[in-house]
Design a protein around this motif. Structure first.
Motif, short mmCIF file in Angstrom:
data_model
loop_
_atom_site.label_atom_id
_atom_site.label_comp_id
_atom_site.label_asym_id
_atom_site.label_seq_id
_atom_site.Cartn_x
_atom_site.Cartn_y
_atom_site.Cartn_z
N GLY A 26 0.81 -1.21 0.00
CA GLY A 26 0.00 0.00 0.00
C GLY A 26 0.85 1.26 0.00
N MET A 27 1.94 1.25 0.78
CA MET A 27 2.83 2.42 0.83
C MET A 27 3.55 2.61 -0.50
N ALA A 28 3.84 1.52 -1.21
CA ALA A 28 4.44 1.65 -2.54
C ALA A 28 3.48 2.36 -3.48
N TYR A 29 2.18 2.04 -3.36
CA TYR A 29 1.19 2.72 -4.20
C TYR A 29 1.09 4.19 -3.83
N VAL A 30 1.12 4.48 -2.52
CA VAL A 30 1.10 5.88 -2.08
C VAL A 30 2.33 6.62 -2.62
N SER A 31 3.50 5.94 -2.60
CA SER A 31 4.73 6.56 -3.11
C SER A 31 4.58 6.95 -4.57
N SER A 32 3.84 6.14 -5.33
CA SER A 32 3.67 6.43 -6.76
C SER A 32 2.88 7.71 -7.00
N MET A 33 2.14 8.16 -5.98
CA MET A 33 1.30 9.35 -6.14
C MET A 33 1.89 10.58 -5.46
N LEU A 34 3.03 10.43 -4.81
CA LEU A 34 3.59 11.54 -4.05
C LEU A 34 4.20 12.62 -4.92
N GLY A 35 4.78 12.23 -6.06
CA GLY A 35 5.42 13.21 -6.93
C GLY A 35 6.61 13.86 -6.23
N PRO A 36 6.69 15.20 -6.23
CA PRO A 36 7.81 15.89 -5.60
C PRO A 36 7.92 15.63 -4.10
N VAL A 37 6.78 15.25 -3.46
CA VAL A 37 6.82 15.00 -2.03
C VAL A 37 7.62 13.74 -1.72
N LEU A 38 7.85 12.90 -2.74
CA LEU A 38 8.58 11.65 -2.52
C LEU A 38 9.97 11.92 -1.95
N GLN A 39 10.60 13.01 -2.36
CA GLN A 39 11.93 13.33 -1.84
C GLN A 39 11.89 13.52 -0.33
N ALA A 40 10.84 14.17 0.16
CA ALA A 40 10.70 14.36 1.60
C ALA A 40 10.46 13.04 2.30
N ALA A 41 9.69 12.13 1.65
CA ALA A 41 9.43 10.83 2.25
C ALA A 41 10.73 10.04 2.42
N ILE A 42 11.61 10.11 1.43
CA ILE A 42 12.90 9.43 1.52
C ILE A 42 13.72 10.03 2.67
N SER A 43 13.65 11.34 2.81
CA SER A 43 14.46 12.04 3.81
C SER A 43 14.08 11.67 5.23
N ILE A 44 12.82 11.30 5.44
CA ILE A 44 12.34 11.04 6.80
C ILE A 44 13.15 9.96 7.48
N PHE A 45 13.60 8.96 6.71
CA PHE A 45 14.39 7.87 7.31
C PHE A 45 15.63 8.42 8.01
#
Length: 620
Positions: free
Chosen positions: A390-409
């Motif tokens: 499910g999170m992989a599907y959410v990642s596909s819709m994040l667009g530019p926000v994906l960079q922030a999602a990677i950074s959270i780790f």
């Protein structure tokens, strides 16, 4: 750039063997019938498989794609990160492992309850779950997206295949299956990267010529001793800042600590830290050499500007071009890529199931039977596997926000490191200080991290950074994450002043900066609200290295810094201390009369009272 039948066969073989390992451990031994076997492999693993599993856990596909692209664009300066591995692995072996292993805990966050209270434990657990849930979706989606763009490999077929296979062997085989599949997948990763380097170097005239041409074009970096923490990469940033980044992963991260705890003895756990050091250096060398070969090959066989791929596809385009006339080798590299994803995701599933079971379920269901607890642990692993899809599907819709999602780790790792250091090195720290310190560290992490991303994206059209290489576009997120160990930060486009200057802080200083914030705020709040009395602190929760660090100070200053906590090995007669600890495992004396301690296979339950333990020391 289409795959052949042989390539698909090699890729399918990886998935079949990974699933077979899970099935083997589901049907052998005790068949995963106890929580300890499912979550800790019966605490019976040797140091070598544990070391290779430690290596594979955060050597994801994003790192396999990102590090060579980093070398291709910026040169070999990133290679100095290897200098941080020595202390980054030695410190966990002698500071964190003795504490965690002797407490016989299952979840890292059980330590926080033993040292502080249950509230701090829950805060730490929720922070970790938040970190890993967001991260595992990105790790699953990012390489599949890059592979789809280059080879035409169906995007969601790749995502579903990886996610379901990983969920299968993690749910059925437990930690033992995860560790042994990590060993297998590590060997696949080595083979895939080595094949690319050997064939690529042969195509351009050998490795010596690759080095000469890279040096001629300024890609072989010299040591940059600039101490400025706002420079993206310098020797000090990589060698010192990298230590804190390594500690946040190899010192206190549940996915790694769980592997230490699965070792058959404390000595084996420490040996796994030593053994992973040369493996880390080999992985770094392979990635850097891939980047150099890729750079020289691109000079000899340049693509037209219209054909030039984005940063997240550089490595795959290079591999497919170099290996296209060698059937099977493209499939081997794709297997290498997916091995990186599988090892990382399976570790996430298992560690998330562990902390959820031990920190959130068991404390509220004390009467849970062993069989029900084991079944629930397997269902949790299955649930997190489906959540990952499910999170992989959410990642596909994040667009530019994906960079922030990677950074959270990377943002969350530093505050958690600071929380554990606050507990292990500062006996005066109290629960209120720990909670406020953690919240302050997280706030600082998100302020600097997210602010840095927005600041760099706002100045994307500026001049190249000081190291002379233009930045990748914001959408090319794989290169931004040069390693899964790192939180991505783009190099500054200008020299901001005031508060905005913090947005230019090198990502490698994030862990140091954020963990220091936790410690300073935690100590300040603890002193203002009243330090923890020495009688309440369990000496086993204080690092055995602390007496060594304070050994040069007079006794009264040692006691003041330790808030009156007594260290028998330091203050008592050595013969008397040895007599107290003789015949007792790990040098821990029996519990005092005012304290009850029960080991139920999964950590300790403690009641109020004054602890009476002999603290066993370790030295470097």
């Amino acid at each position: 750039m289409e795959f052949t039948v042989i390539d698909y066969s090699i890729f399918a073989l990886l998935l079949v063997l990974s699933s077979a390992i899970g099935l083997f451990y589901a049907l052998s031994g005790d068949r995963q019938r106890t929580v300890q076997e499912f979550l800790l492999a019966n605490r019976n693993m040797g140091f070598l498989p544990v070391a290779l599993s430690l290596l594979a856990t955060f050597q994801s596909a994003v790192a396999i794609l990102g590090v060579p692209a980093e070398i291709y664009r910026f040169g070999t300066e990133y290679w100095f990160l290897g200098c941080s591995y020595f202390l980054g692995l030695l410190i966990p072996a002698h500071v964190f492992i003795p504490v965690f292993y002797r407490l016989r805990i299952t979840s890292t966050y059980e330590y926080l309850e033993l040292r502080f209270n249950k509230t701090v434990r829950v805060f730490g657990t929720i922070t970790f779950i938040f970190q890993m849930v967001i991260y595992m979706g990105v790790v699953l989606y990012a390489p599949a997206l890059a592979l789809n763009a280059v080879t035409g490999f169906d995007l969601w077929s790749a995502v579903l295949t990886m996610g379901l296979v990983c969920t299968l062997y993690t749910t059925l085989g437990g930690l033992k299956a995860v560790i042994w599949t990590d060993v297998f997948q590590t060997l696949v990763m080595f083979a895939g990267q080595l094949a690319v380097i050997v064939v690529g170097a042969q195509r351009v005239g050998g490795m010596a010529r690759v080095w000469r041409l890279a040096e001629r074009h300024g890609k072989i970096a010299s040591i940059d001793l600039n101490p400025d923490p706002f420079e993206r990469h310098t020797f000090w940033t990589l060698a010192v800042g990298g230590v804190f980044m390594m500690l946040s992963l190899y010192g206190v991260n549940q996915a790694q600590v769980q592997r230490y705890l699965s070792a058959r003895s404390e000595r084996e756990a420490k040996l796994s830290c030593y053994a992973v050091f040369p493996c880390q250096q080999i992985v770094l060398c392979l990635s850097c050499l891939t980047g150099l070969v890729m750079f020289v090959y691109d000079r000899e066989h340049p693509l037209a500007p219209a054909q030039r791929p984005g940063s997240d596809q550089l490595v795959l385009y290079f591999v497919m071009d170099v290996l296209q006339d060698l059937p099977g080798l493209p499939g081997l590299f794709v297997a290498c890529l997916f091995s990186g994803s599988l090892s990382t995701i399976s570790s996430a599933f298992n560690s998330l199931a562990t902390v959820t079971m031990e920190d959130l379920v068991r404390p509220h269901c004390p009467g849970l039977s062993e069989s029900r607890a084991t079944l629930l642990s397997k269902l949790l692993a299955l649930g997190y596997g489906l959540l990952c899809l499910g999170m992989a599907y959410v990642s596909s819709m994040l667009g530019p926000v994906l960079q922030a999602a990677i950074s959270i780790f990377g943002m969350v790792g530093g505050p958690l490191l600071g929380l554990f250091c606050l507990g292990m090195f500062f006996p005066c720290a109290n629960p209120m200080g720990a909670i406020v310190g953690l919240l302050a560290g997280l706030a600082m992490a998100f302020w600097v991290g997210i602010g840095g991303i927005l600041h760099s994206m706002g100045g994307a059209g500026g001049a190249p950074p000081s190291n002379g290489t233009a930045l990748p576009a914001a959408g090319n997120f794989t290169t931004l994450l040069a390693s899964t160990l790192l939180a991505p930060t783009l190099a500054p486009q200008s020299r901001p002043t005031g508060l905005q200057k913090f947005y230019s802080l090198s990502y490698l200083w994030y862990s140091a900066h954020n963990s220091t914030t936790v410690i300073l705020v935690g100590l300040l709040v603890s002193l203002l609200t009243g330090p923890t009395p020495a009688a309440v602190v369990d000496p086993r929760t204080i690092s055995p290295v602390l007496p060594r660090l304070l050994c040069c100070l007079p006794r009264r200053y040692r006691q003041r810094l330790c808030c009156g906590l007594s260290f028998p090995d330091q203050d008592a007669d050595p013969a008397e201390a040895a007599e107290k600890s003789s015949g007792v495992p790990n040098g821990l004396a029996p519990p005092g009369p005012g304290r009850r301690e029960e080991e139920e296979g999964q950590g300790y339950i403690r009641t109020a009272g004054v602890p009476a333990y002999t603290l066993q020391e370790t030295s470097f």
